[in-house]
Design an enzyme around this catalytic site. Structure first.
Site, PDB file in Angstrom:
ATOM      1  N   GLU A 205       0.827  -1.208   0.000  1.00 40.76           N
ATOM      2  CA  GLU A 205       0.000   0.000   0.000  1.00 40.76           C
ATOM      3  C   GLU A 205       0.863   1.261   0.000  1.00 40.76           C
ATOM      4  O   GLU A 205       0.727   2.155   0.832  1.00 40.76           O
ATOM      5  CB  GLU A 205      -0.973  -0.020   1.190  1.00 40.76           C
ATOM      6  CG  GLU A 205      -1.945  -1.192   1.116  1.00 40.76           C
ATOM      7  CD  GLU A 205      -2.950  -1.243   2.250  1.00 40.76           C
ATOM      8  OE1 GLU A 205      -2.691  -0.634   3.311  1.00 40.76           O
ATOM      9  OE2 GLU A 205      -3.993  -1.906   2.083  1.00 40.76           O
ATOM     10  N   GLU A 206       1.764   1.310  -0.977  1.00 40.63           N
ATOM     11  CA  GLU A 206       2.716   2.410  -1.114  1.00 40.63           C
ATOM     12  C   GLU A 206       2.756   2.878  -2.563  1.00 40.63           C
ATOM     13  O   GLU A 206       2.419   2.129  -3.479  1.00 40.63           O
ATOM     14  CB  GLU A 206       4.126   1.964  -0.717  1.00 40.63           C
ATOM     15  CG  GLU A 206       4.252   1.486   0.720  1.00 40.63           C
ATOM     16  CD  GLU A 206       5.628   0.916   1.010  1.00 40.63           C
ATOM     17  OE1 GLU A 206       6.080   1.048   2.168  1.00 40.63           O
ATOM     18  OE2 GLU A 206       6.244   0.328   0.101  1.00 40.63           O
ATOM     19  N   ILE A 263       2.929   1.524  -7.985  1.00 40.54           N
ATOM     20  CA  ILE A 263       1.845   1.426  -7.008  1.00 40.54           C
ATOM     21  C   ILE A 263       1.821   0.011  -6.443  1.00 40.54           C
ATOM     22  O   ILE A 263       1.609  -0.957  -7.189  1.00 40.54           O
ATOM     23  CB  ILE A 263       0.490   1.773  -7.653  1.00 40.54           C
ATOM     24  CG1 ILE A 263       0.538   3.183  -8.273  1.00 40.54           C
ATOM     25  CG2 ILE A 263      -0.627   1.675  -6.618  1.00 40.54           C
ATOM     26  CD1 ILE A 263      -0.737   3.572  -9.010  1.00 40.54           C
ATOM     27  N   GLU A 264       2.035  -0.092  -5.148  1.00 46.78           N
ATOM     28  CA  GLU A 264       2.084  -1.392  -4.457  1.00 46.78           C
ATOM     29  C   GLU A 264       0.722  -1.662  -3.819  1.00 46.78           C
ATOM     30  O   GLU A 264       0.351  -1.027  -2.837  1.00 46.78           O
ATOM     31  CB  GLU A 264       3.171  -1.378  -3.380  1.00 46.78           C
ATOM     32  CG  GLU A 264       4.572  -1.088  -3.893  1.00 46.78           C
ATOM     33  CD  GLU A 264       5.326  -2.328  -4.350  1.00 46.78           C
ATOM     34  OE1 GLU A 264       4.758  -3.443  -4.256  1.00 46.78           O
ATOM     35  OE2 GLU A 264       6.483  -2.185  -4.790  1.00 46.78           O
ATOM     36  N   ILE A 265      -0.016  -2.609  -4.394  1.00 46.77           N
ATOM     37  CA  ILE A 265      -1.359  -2.904  -3.884  1.00 46.77           C
ATOM     38  C   ILE A 265      -1.299  -3.880  -2.712  1.00 46.77           C
ATOM     39  O   ILE A 265      -0.368  -4.678  -2.593  1.00 46.77           O
ATOM     40  CB  ILE A 265      -2.275  -3.484  -4.980  1.00 46.77           C
ATOM     41  CG1 ILE A 265      -1.745  -4.832  -5.491  1.00 46.77           C
ATOM     42  CG2 ILE A 265      -2.436  -2.488  -6.124  1.00 46.77           C
ATOM     43  CD1 ILE A 265      -2.736  -5.600  -6.349  1.00 46.77           C
TER      44      ILE A 265
END
Length: 300
Positions: A205-206, A263-265
């Protein structure tokens, strides 16, 4: 009618192909293009929604275990196609902007993680690279044991590569752009004047939004990164004084001199695929990202 794309499953390359064929048959607004091939000759496919001269690209699954990003992008493509049919505002947007999806950059690696090495002629090599294990949940690399997101020609030489040989993760290869998957996406990017790119990864989340940029490139990227953070709820990450380089975002920012975002999900889950039970949350956070970037093109 129900949805074509079901993202709440182990999303395989074969499913991707089936869904692409169904979506492009159903929606005239969606165009399919083969932009290259993997080591084992699986197709790398780009989908285009819209006809505008301005363009944005979203890509996923550079890393094999991060296949949920492919499901997310396919879900997003279908969602936007439906809205394109139903909403005049969206139709107007995509007359001015083209939104490209490359949902699975590493199809060989994804197939290895999901189904194991038995179907690969490189089976014995894969077991050796995986320290004798036949479990590949943690595998990030392509089928030759090279980390595709350490392959782009931006400070590749300075990457501290302690691996030094093919491995499940982190090996940068013997030279940049050695892998066909990376060359395909690199060439595709050079052929299109993308205003922005979002590279989907997992997990944490990053959002990584700058490398060594400065001036106008830094300023425009920061403004857009803040909008993405507000939309997704994800944390913006500063790279620190000595970022490693070699990633798509690093290269695009520094060479193309336009914003790119990694985008890190999903919540951080360690070196395994993000569990499917997180998908509803991930979808809620990310479903508008492509539209946000497309609309930002018109203000650029």
């Amino acid at each position: 009618m129900g949805n074509i794309v079901n993202p709440k499953q182990v999303y395989r390359y074969t499913q991707l192909l089936d869904d692409i064929n169904l979506l492009t048959s159903k929606y005239d607004s969606l165009e399919k293009r083969v932009i290259g091939y993997s080591v084992n000759h699986r197709k790398l496919i780009a989908l285009r929604l819209g006809t505008g001269k301005k363009a944005v690209m979203l890509n996923g699954a550079h890393h094999a275990r991060e296949w949920l990003t492919s499901a997310l992008l396919m879900n997003m493509a279908e969602y936007y196609c439906k809205r394109h049919e139903d909403e005049e505002e969206i139709r107007k947007l995509f007359k001015e902007v083209s939104l490209w999806f490359v949902p699975m950059v590493n199809p060989d690696g994804v197939t290895l993680v999901q189904d194991g090495a038995d179907q690969f002629h490189q089976k014995n090599e894969l077991i050796k690279m995986n320290d004798g294990s036949v479990h590949y949940d943690g595998w990030k690399a392509n089928i030759r044991g090279i980390d595709l997101n350490r392959q782009y020609p931006m400070d590749w030489e300075t990457i501290d590569d302690q691996i030094r040989k093919p491995a499940p993760a982190m090996f940068k290869g013997k030279k940049p752009l050695s892998e066909p998957e990376v060359r395909s996406l690199y060439q595709f990017s050079l052929e299109h004047n993308f205003a922005f790119v979002a590279c989907y990864h997992s997990s944490g989340e990053e959002i990584f939004w700058q490398y060594k940029s400065s001036g106008a490139v830094y300023d425009s990227a920061k403004k857009l990164a803040e909008k993405l953070a507000a939309l997704t709820g994800y944390r913006l990450v500063e790279p620190g004084p000595n970022p490693s380089g070699g990633g798509f975002t690093d290269w695009f920012i520094m060479v193309q001199k336009r914003p790119s975002f990694t985008i890190e999900i999903g919540p951080y889950v360690g070196p395994v695929p993000v569990p499917l039970h997180y998908y509803d949350k991930i979808w809620k956070e990310n479903k508008e990202v492509g539209l946000l970037l497309a609309k930002a093109c018109l203000q650029n």
